[in-house]
Design an enzyme around this catalytic site. Sequence first.
Site, mmCIF file in Angstrom:
data_model
loop_
_atom_site.group_PDB
_atom_site.id
_atom_site.type_symbol
_atom_site.label_atom_id
_atom_site.label_comp_id
_atom_site.label_asym_id
_atom_site.label_seq_id
_atom_site.Cartn_x
_atom_site.Cartn_y
_atom_site.Cartn_z
ATOM 1 N N TYR A 189 -2.005 -0.958 10.694
ATOM 2 C CA TYR A 189 -2.299 -1.573 9.394
ATOM 3 C C TYR A 189 -1.125 -1.379 8.445
ATOM 4 O O TYR A 189 -0.633 -2.330 7.824
ATOM 5 C CB TYR A 189 -3.577 -0.961 8.788
ATOM 6 C CG TYR A 189 -3.711 -1.211 7.304
ATOM 7 C CD1 TYR A 189 -4.004 -2.483 6.821
ATOM 8 C CD2 TYR A 189 -3.490 -0.190 6.374
ATOM 9 C CE1 TYR A 189 -4.092 -2.725 5.452
ATOM 10 C CE2 TYR A 189 -3.582 -0.413 5.017
ATOM 11 C CZ TYR A 189 -3.882 -1.683 4.559
ATOM 12 O OH TYR A 189 -3.959 -1.925 3.207
ATOM 13 N N SER B 197 0.832 -1.197 0.000
ATOM 14 C CA SER B 197 0.000 0.000 0.000
ATOM 15 C C SER B 197 0.865 1.245 0.000
ATOM 16 O O SER B 197 1.961 1.251 0.580
ATOM 17 C CB SER B 197 -0.872 -0.015 1.258
ATOM 18 O OG SER B 197 -1.479 1.241 1.451
ATOM 19 N N LYS C 151 1.867 -4.015 6.507
ATOM 20 C CA LYS C 151 2.321 -4.039 5.105
ATOM 21 C C LYS C 151 3.840 -3.880 5.045
ATOM 22 O O LYS C 151 4.524 -4.567 4.282
ATOM 23 C CB LYS C 151 1.646 -2.923 4.309
ATOM 24 C CG LYS C 151 0.145 -3.067 4.170
ATOM 25 C CD LYS C 151 -0.217 -4.317 3.386
ATOM 26 C CE LYS C 151 -1.702 -4.522 3.228
ATOM 27 N NZ LYS C 151 -2.066 -5.824 2.683
HETATM 28 P P1 NAD Z 1 -11.208 -6.806 0.868
HETATM 29 O O1 NAD Z 1 -11.452 -6.792 2.334
HETATM 30 O O2 NAD Z 1 -12.359 -6.583 -0.039
HETATM 31 O O3 NAD Z 1 -10.463 -8.164 0.447
HETATM 32 C C1 NAD Z 1 -9.622 -8.857 1.305
HETATM 33 C C2 NAD Z 1 -10.083 -10.301 1.345
HETATM 34 O O4 NAD Z 1 -9.211 -11.064 2.192
HETATM 35 C C3 NAD Z 1 -11.496 -10.472 1.900
HETATM 36 O O5 NAD Z 1 -12.265 -11.203 0.971
HETATM 37 C C4 NAD Z 1 -11.305 -11.216 3.205
HETATM 38 O O6 NAD Z 1 -12.403 -12.077 3.496
HETATM 39 C C5 NAD Z 1 -10.008 -11.973 2.944
HETATM 40 N N1 NAD Z 1 -9.240 -12.335 4.143
HETATM 41 C C6 NAD Z 1 -8.827 -11.526 5.150
HETATM 42 N N2 NAD Z 1 -8.113 -12.224 6.047
HETATM 43 C C7 NAD Z 1 -8.043 -13.508 5.582
HETATM 44 C C8 NAD Z 1 -7.443 -14.703 6.073
HETATM 45 N N3 NAD Z 1 -6.768 -14.740 7.238
HETATM 46 N N4 NAD Z 1 -7.571 -15.814 5.342
HETATM 47 C C9 NAD Z 1 -8.265 -15.826 4.184
HETATM 48 N N5 NAD Z 1 -8.869 -14.740 3.686
HETATM 49 C C10 NAD Z 1 -8.753 -13.587 4.380
HETATM 50 O O7 NAD Z 1 -10.058 -5.709 0.584
HETATM 51 P P2 NAD Z 1 -9.501 -5.126 -0.786
HETATM 52 O O8 NAD Z 1 -9.825 -3.683 -0.828
HETATM 53 O O9 NAD Z 1 -9.862 -5.993 -1.919
HETATM 54 O O10 NAD Z 1 -7.938 -5.222 -0.493
HETATM 55 C C11 NAD Z 1 -7.165 -6.329 -0.924
HETATM 56 C C12 NAD Z 1 -5.746 -6.148 -0.430
HETATM 57 O O11 NAD Z 1 -5.223 -4.912 -0.923
HETATM 58 C C13 NAD Z 1 -5.625 -6.083 1.094
HETATM 59 O O12 NAD Z 1 -4.457 -6.772 1.484
HETATM 60 C C14 NAD Z 1 -5.493 -4.607 1.367
HETATM 61 O O13 NAD Z 1 -4.781 -4.355 2.552
HETATM 62 C C15 NAD Z 1 -4.710 -4.141 0.142
HETATM 63 N N6 NAD Z 1 -4.918 -2.713 -0.160
HETATM 64 C C16 NAD Z 1 -6.193 -2.219 -0.302
HETATM 65 C C17 NAD Z 1 -6.374 -0.863 -0.561
HETATM 66 C C18 NAD Z 1 -7.763 -0.280 -0.670
HETATM 67 O O14 NAD Z 1 -7.910 0.948 -0.509
HETATM 68 N N7 NAD Z 1 -8.792 -1.067 -0.970
HETATM 69 C C19 NAD Z 1 -5.264 -0.006 -0.701
HETATM 70 C C20 NAD Z 1 -3.987 -0.550 -0.587
HETATM 71 C C21 NAD Z 1 -3.825 -1.915 -0.313
HETATM 72 N N1 UFG Z 2 -12.652 11.524 3.231
HETATM 73 C C1 UFG Z 2 -13.660 12.396 3.584
HETATM 74 N N2 UFG Z 2 -14.831 11.859 4.041
HETATM 75 C C2 UFG Z 2 -15.027 10.512 4.160
HETATM 76 C C3 UFG Z 2 -13.982 9.639 3.795
HETATM 77 C C4 UFG Z 2 -12.803 10.188 3.341
HETATM 78 O O1 UFG Z 2 -13.525 13.610 3.491
HETATM 79 O O2 UFG Z 2 -16.118 10.096 4.608
HETATM 80 C C5 UFG Z 2 -11.398 12.104 2.700
HETATM 81 C C6 UFG Z 2 -10.184 11.755 3.550
HETATM 82 O O3 UFG Z 2 -10.037 12.682 4.591
HETATM 83 C C7 UFG Z 2 -9.068 11.820 2.510
HETATM 84 C C8 UFG Z 2 -9.757 11.369 1.216
HETATM 85 O O4 UFG Z 2 -11.151 11.535 1.435
HETATM 86 O O5 UFG Z 2 -8.688 13.150 2.350
HETATM 87 C C9 UFG Z 2 -9.477 9.919 0.869
HETATM 88 O O6 UFG Z 2 -9.792 9.125 2.008
HETATM 89 P P1 UFG Z 2 -9.877 7.523 1.935
HETATM 90 O O7 UFG Z 2 -10.233 7.056 3.306
HETATM 91 O O8 UFG Z 2 -10.765 7.126 0.809
HETATM 92 O O9 UFG Z 2 -8.399 7.099 1.526
HETATM 93 P P2 UFG Z 2 -7.019 7.296 2.277
HETATM 94 O O10 UFG Z 2 -6.078 7.939 1.299
HETATM 95 O O11 UFG Z 2 -7.180 7.933 3.575
HETATM 96 O O12 UFG Z 2 -6.558 5.790 2.549
HETATM 97 C C10 UFG Z 2 -6.739 4.724 1.606
HETATM 98 C C11 UFG Z 2 -6.829 3.419 2.371
HETATM 99 C C12 UFG Z 2 -5.525 3.152 3.058
HETATM 100 C C13 UFG Z 2 -4.427 3.134 2.031
HETATM 101 C C14 UFG Z 2 -4.409 4.436 1.262
HETATM 102 C C15 UFG Z 2 -3.387 4.379 0.164
HETATM 103 O O13 UFG Z 2 -7.878 3.484 3.327
HETATM 104 O O14 UFG Z 2 -5.558 1.891 3.666
HETATM 105 O O15 UFG Z 2 -5.693 4.675 0.698
HETATM 106 O O16 UFG Z 2 -3.556 3.242 -0.599
HETATM 107 F F1 UFG Z 2 -3.249 2.986 2.649
#
Ligand code: NAD
Ligand code: UFG
Length: 346
Positions: free
Chosen positions: A156, A132, A160
């Site tokens: 979190y 991330s 990572k």
């Molecule tokens: P998500 O929660 O939709 O998907 C994660 C999946 O992992 C879920 O289906 C959950 O049931 C499964 N899971 C969690 N723990 C598990 C375990 N111990 N065993 C088996 N399955 C398990 O999340 P996502 O948004 O699709 O994110 C996928 C990956 O990308 C995550 O590792 C997350 O940290 C990373 N990531 C997400 C974002 C974002 O903003 N969505 C940004 C950066 C990184």
């Molecule tokens: N925001 C609002 N109102 C809301 C939600 C978010 O104003 O209800 C604002 C936040 O303050 C921020 C922007 O929208 O300025 C984006 O916020 P997000 O929560 O959508 O995303 P972040 O950049 O804070 O974080 C996300 C994931 C993290 C990840 C990061 C980079 O939640 O886990 O993107 O990948 F690390």
Amino acid sequence: MKVLVTGGTGYIGSHTVLSLLEAGHDVLVVDNLANSSRESLSRVQEISGRTAVFHAVDLLDEPALREVFARNSGTEGSHSRIDAVIHFAGLKAVGESVSQPLRYYHNNVSGTINLLRVMDDYGVRTLVFSSSATVYGESNPVPYIEKMEIGANNPYGRTKEQVEDILSDVGAADSRWHIALLRYFNPVGAHESGRIGEDPLGIPNNLVPFIAQVAVGRREKLMIFGGDYDTPDGTCLRDYIHVMDLSEGHVAAVNHVAQKAGVFRWNLGSGIGSSVFDVLHSFERAVGHELAHEITGRRAGDLPAFWADPSAALADLGWSTSKTLDQMCQDHWRWQKNNPQGYTTA
Ligand code: NAD
Ligand code: UFG
């Protein structure tokens, strides 16, 4: 290739399973359904006409994971053998990780160690990991580039960072490993069919799912966390990336590392910073009317602005984003409008 996708029923995982199937790969999914629904894979099957084999397995249950590898352990290069793993499974809510750090370290770090041990035992040493942008922490200048020092500012993010360190050590100790660390920026949007998309449990933490729930009538108004940042319109800037661009980045990464040993780091972002108002107005264009919102106090831990330098992924993988913020919002809205309660509508 035969690719095992952990977390493959989740948001990014399900879109990546679709891209892998469409690229002709065979796919196995392992997920404990902690934050997702099997329905996502039924929809992937409906879109692609192909099936991903599903195993309801928790990565913390090492014997069950081992069994999945044992059942797919033909000789190297044979059709029945797993060639590569794309590892999405993890918990991802920053606030929850602050209040439940042990749960996060156990799930995300111990779960990954189990996976690596089993992979090593079965001679499967090609891995793409979901890292991330949060690993860049608070002190790096933007845009972020892969060679910067990392240092996350919440549990979190530290899971990572720790997994990145573990994978770097594993790759350094044994040159047979092929590892990609993908640092995602802000994934949003949905497949253009509107059949699969993001389905957060409870109140969404992230901006676009929250706006989508306001638009569909599940929330009253968007609270904008801070309007007095030193940015062009006073709200934070982020690098939003369409989930289909992101999923195609995974296909490019797995194809690349399958041919090349070592440990590689790539940013997956667009290189463009968009403000909260940019996103809100783009979503309003998709919906066709204004959406209720109010500026409130800043959210603890938010950085004013960050975005990717995505040039390494372009140079090495030939990958870059192609979808605009308007396409992200249109596709996210189509999914939300057609599935107001997410997969539970089904
Ligand atoms: P998500 O929660 O939709 O998907 C994660 C999946 O992992 C879920 O289906 C959950 O049931 C499964 N899971 C969690 N723990 C598990 C375990 N111990 N065993 C088996 N399955 C398990 O999340 P996502 O948004 O699709 O994110 C996928 C990956 O990308 C995550 O590792 C997350 O940290 C990373 N990531 C997400 C974002 C974002 O903003 N969505 C940004 C950066 C990184
Ligand atoms: N925001 C609002 N109102 C809301 C939600 C978010 O104003 O209800 C604002 C936040 O303050 C921020 C922007 O929208 O300025 C984006 O916020 P997000 O929560 O959508 O995303 P972040 O950049 O804070 O974080 C996300 C994931 C993290 C990840 C990061 C980079 O939640 O886990 O993107 O990948 F690390």
